[in-house]
Write an enzyme that holds these catalytic residues in place. Structure first.
Site, short mmCIF file in Angstrom:
data_model
loop_
_atom_site.label_atom_id
_atom_site.label_comp_id
_atom_site.label_asym_id
_atom_site.label_seq_id
_atom_site.Cartn_x
_atom_site.Cartn_y
_atom_site.Cartn_z
N ASP A 1 -3.91 -6.58 5.04
CA ASP A 1 -4.95 -7.40 5.65
C ASP A 1 -4.96 -8.82 5.07
O ASP A 1 -5.38 -9.76 5.72
CB ASP A 1 -6.32 -6.76 5.43
CG ASP A 1 -6.45 -5.45 6.20
OD1 ASP A 1 -5.86 -5.38 7.29
OD2 ASP A 1 -7.10 -4.51 5.71
N PHE B 1 -3.73 3.01 15.07
CA PHE B 1 -4.06 4.01 14.06
C PHE B 1 -5.21 3.50 13.21
O PHE B 1 -5.36 2.29 13.02
CB PHE B 1 -2.85 4.28 13.15
CG PHE B 1 -1.92 5.34 13.69
CD1 PHE B 1 -1.14 5.09 14.81
CD2 PHE B 1 -1.85 6.59 13.09
CE1 PHE B 1 -0.30 6.06 15.32
CE2 PHE B 1 -1.00 7.56 13.59
CZ PHE B 1 -0.23 7.30 14.71
N LYS C 1 -12.70 -0.07 16.04
CA LYS C 1 -11.37 -0.71 16.08
C LYS C 1 -10.73 -0.57 17.46
O LYS C 1 -10.08 -1.50 17.95
CB LYS C 1 -10.46 -0.07 15.03
CG LYS C 1 -10.71 -0.63 13.66
CD LYS C 1 -9.91 0.04 12.58
CE LYS C 1 -10.54 -0.35 11.26
NZ LYS C 1 -10.00 0.38 10.14
N LYS D 1 8.69 -16.74 -11.35
CA LYS D 1 7.83 -15.66 -11.81
C LYS D 1 6.59 -16.22 -12.53
O LYS D 1 6.74 -17.10 -13.40
CB LYS D 1 8.63 -14.76 -12.77
CG LYS D 1 7.86 -13.57 -13.24
CD LYS D 1 8.69 -12.75 -14.21
CE LYS D 1 7.79 -11.72 -14.86
NZ LYS D 1 8.41 -11.14 -16.03
N LYS E 1 -9.97 -4.13 19.19
CA LYS E 1 -8.54 -4.50 19.36
C LYS E 1 -8.06 -4.29 20.79
O LYS E 1 -6.89 -4.46 21.08
CB LYS E 1 -7.69 -3.71 18.37
CG LYS E 1 -8.04 -4.03 16.90
CD LYS E 1 -7.15 -3.30 15.91
CE LYS E 1 -7.77 -3.32 14.52
NZ LYS E 1 -6.94 -3.89 13.50
N ASN F 1 0.85 -1.20 0.00
CA ASN F 1 0.00 0.00 0.00
C ASN F 1 0.89 1.24 0.00
O ASN F 1 2.12 1.14 -0.02
CB ASN F 1 -0.96 -0.04 1.21
CG ASN F 1 -0.20 -0.10 2.51
OD1 ASN F 1 0.50 0.84 2.87
ND2 ASN F 1 -0.32 -1.22 3.22
O1 C5P Z 1 -8.25 -3.07 11.09
P1 C5P Z 1 -7.30 -2.05 10.57
O2 C5P Z 1 -6.21 -2.63 9.72
O3 C5P Z 1 -7.91 -0.87 9.92
O4 C5P Z 1 -6.63 -1.48 11.91
C1 C5P Z 1 -5.63 -0.55 11.91
C2 C5P Z 1 -4.79 -0.71 13.14
O5 C5P Z 1 -4.46 -2.07 13.37
C3 C5P Z 1 -3.46 -0.02 13.00
O6 C5P Z 1 -3.04 0.38 14.27
C4 C5P Z 1 -2.57 -1.11 12.44
O7 C5P Z 1 -1.20 -0.87 12.68
C5 C5P Z 1 -3.06 -2.32 13.16
N1 C5P Z 1 -2.96 -3.60 12.40
C6 C5P Z 1 -2.06 -4.56 12.80
N2 C5P Z 1 -1.99 -5.74 12.12
C7 C5P Z 1 -2.77 -5.99 11.05
C8 C5P Z 1 -3.68 -5.01 10.61
C9 C5P Z 1 -3.76 -3.81 11.32
O8 C5P Z 1 -1.33 -4.34 13.76
N3 C5P Z 1 -2.65 -7.15 10.41
#
Ligand code: C5P
Length: 398
Positions: A280, A325, A339, A290, A343, A209
């Site tokens: 994600d 974040f 979130k 390749k 979390k 990203n």
């Molecule tokens: O669920 P989302 O990805 O939007 O959440 C964002 C937050 O979760 C951020 O703090 C990001 O660093 C953390 N995150 C993480 N591991 C992942 C996905 C997101 O630590 N696999």
């Protein structure tokens, strides 16, 4: 961070003196006030006129000059300044400062200075290794208000290679910032994740990203300036940190590697800031070769990555502080707060791609911080370093 701070620069007669005008510019750009004191020998390498013009202040070179206020400029300048940096500090000036010899404007000022002093030695490596210089540096280090900065290694003005170069101007700037910052995070262990992750598809392609890591690196810098013991787990990023920040930088590529790097250090951390834009999903399988171009369409099977914030949020100790974040494009507040709860974080920092100047790559950000107790605070557009400061101030009260 340096706005309205009063910084006194002492320059002695080493070739590295030619770099100090750049430092004066950097400090002035940060709205600091600067005054300069020069030894007679320093004037062979850099002129008072250059420094006067850049600092917008008279340069102090002569204890007995008529224009000085009844010859007590060395006292009034020490009352004026918040801190002093002596750079470059030659073997001669180190020896004089160590033993209280005050025979020129710089050494007289140093003798009268009771606020923080940073000293950046610079000389040929044989002069540096000489017992007289080593003894002087050891003695200076024992003075309560003095911090000796390291010398760098590399090409020296005499043509040889070795230790003795003055550290770079950016490092001097960092050292000045740190000297003026209250060490409110001293003793705290802070882990920050930063940047994007890369999920490999085959040896040449990956999914990622737009995150550059700037926000996470700014947080690491500010925590280090405040004296924290910082570990930065970073995805691939062009950002860098000053070596004097002493940040433990752990470079990773994938979400899996980031997860493992956090897991290894998790239990000893007081604060964890999940700033990384972690993928994600990742490819179910990384191809060894390749992937060849075949039909019109191509689909790739993806599987969920492990959510680092969520996993460690569930194991949070009572005395641990967790900050996440959220980057949202719609229903921002609602998604961010969800979130925060899901979390099990203490705070979540929302930045929206809808806001101009906010989000990926730029040097600015506009954020709102939500706390688990329902409080929130919105900030205007700020530099990422100032955003980092505000986050630390709001979440750690320092
Ligand atoms: O669920 P989302 O990805 O939007 O959440 C964002 C937050 O979760 C951020 O703090 C990001 O660093 C953390 N995150 C993480 N591991 C992942 C996905 C997101 O630590 N696999």
């Amino acid at each position: 961070m340096l706005k309205d701070k009063k910084i006194l620069l002492g320059i002695s007669g080493g070739i590295a003196a030619y770099k100090i005008p750049l430092l004066v510019r950097m400090l002035r750009k940060s709205s600091a006030e600067v005054k300069v004191v020069l030894t007679p020998n320093a004037q062979h390498f850099v002129t008072p006129l250059v420094l006067e013009t850049l600092s917008n202040n008279a340069v102090y070179t002569d204890v007995f000059a008529h224009e000085n206020n009844r010859n007590t400029e060395h006292i009034s300048i020490t009352d004026w300044a918040d801190m002093m940096l002596v750079a470059p500090a030659t073997a001669d000036v180190l020896a004089k400062m160590a033993y209280g010899i005050a025979d020129d404007a710089l050494t007289t000022t140093f003798c009268a200075f009771d606020k923080p002093v940073l000293i950046a030695p610079a000389m040929n490596s044989k002069m540096l290794a000489h017992p007289a210089t080593q003894e002087a540096m050891k003695r200076l280090e024992s003075f309560e208000n003095v911090t000796m900065l390291p010398c760098a290694e590399g090409e020296l003005a005499c043509g040889s290679e070795g230790k003795g170069r003055m550290i770079e101007v950016e490092e001097l700037y960092f050292a000045i910032q740190k000297a003026l910052e209250i060490q409110s995070l001293k003793g705290k262990k802070i882990l920050i994740t930063a940047g994007a992750t890369q999920e490999e598809i085959d040896p040449v392609r990956y999914i990622s990203n737009h995150s550059t890591g700037k926000m996470g690196y700014a947080l690491a810098k500010v925590c280090a300036l405040k004296g924290a013991d910082v570990t930065l787990v970073s995805g691939p990023s062009q950002c860098s940190l000053c070596s004097l920040a002493c940040v433990d930088l752990q470079k990773v590529k994938s979400a899996d590697e980031m997860y493992e790097a956090v897991e290894k250090r998790w239990s000893e951390m007081d604060v964890v800031i999940f700033c990384a834009a972690v993928a994600d999903y990742m490819p179910l399988k990384k191809e060894e070769q390749k992937i060849k171009k075949t039909g019109e369409n191509w689909s790739l099977e993806l599987v969920k990555t492990r959510d680092i914030a969520s996993k460690f949020g569930k194991q949070k100790r009572e005395n641990q502080l967790l900050i996440g974040f959220a980057l949202e494009t719609e229903n921002e507040e609602e998604n961010a707060v969800k979130k925060l709860k899901d979390k099990n974080l203490d705070y979540i920092v929302l930045n929206s791609l809808q806001d101009k100047g906010s989000g990926f790559g730029g040097d600015t950000n506009k954020v709102t911080i939500f706390a688990k107790n329902g409080d929130s605070k919105h900030f205007d557009l700020l530099s990422k370093e100032d955003v980092a400061k505000e986050i630390i101030m709001y979440t750690m009260a320092c």
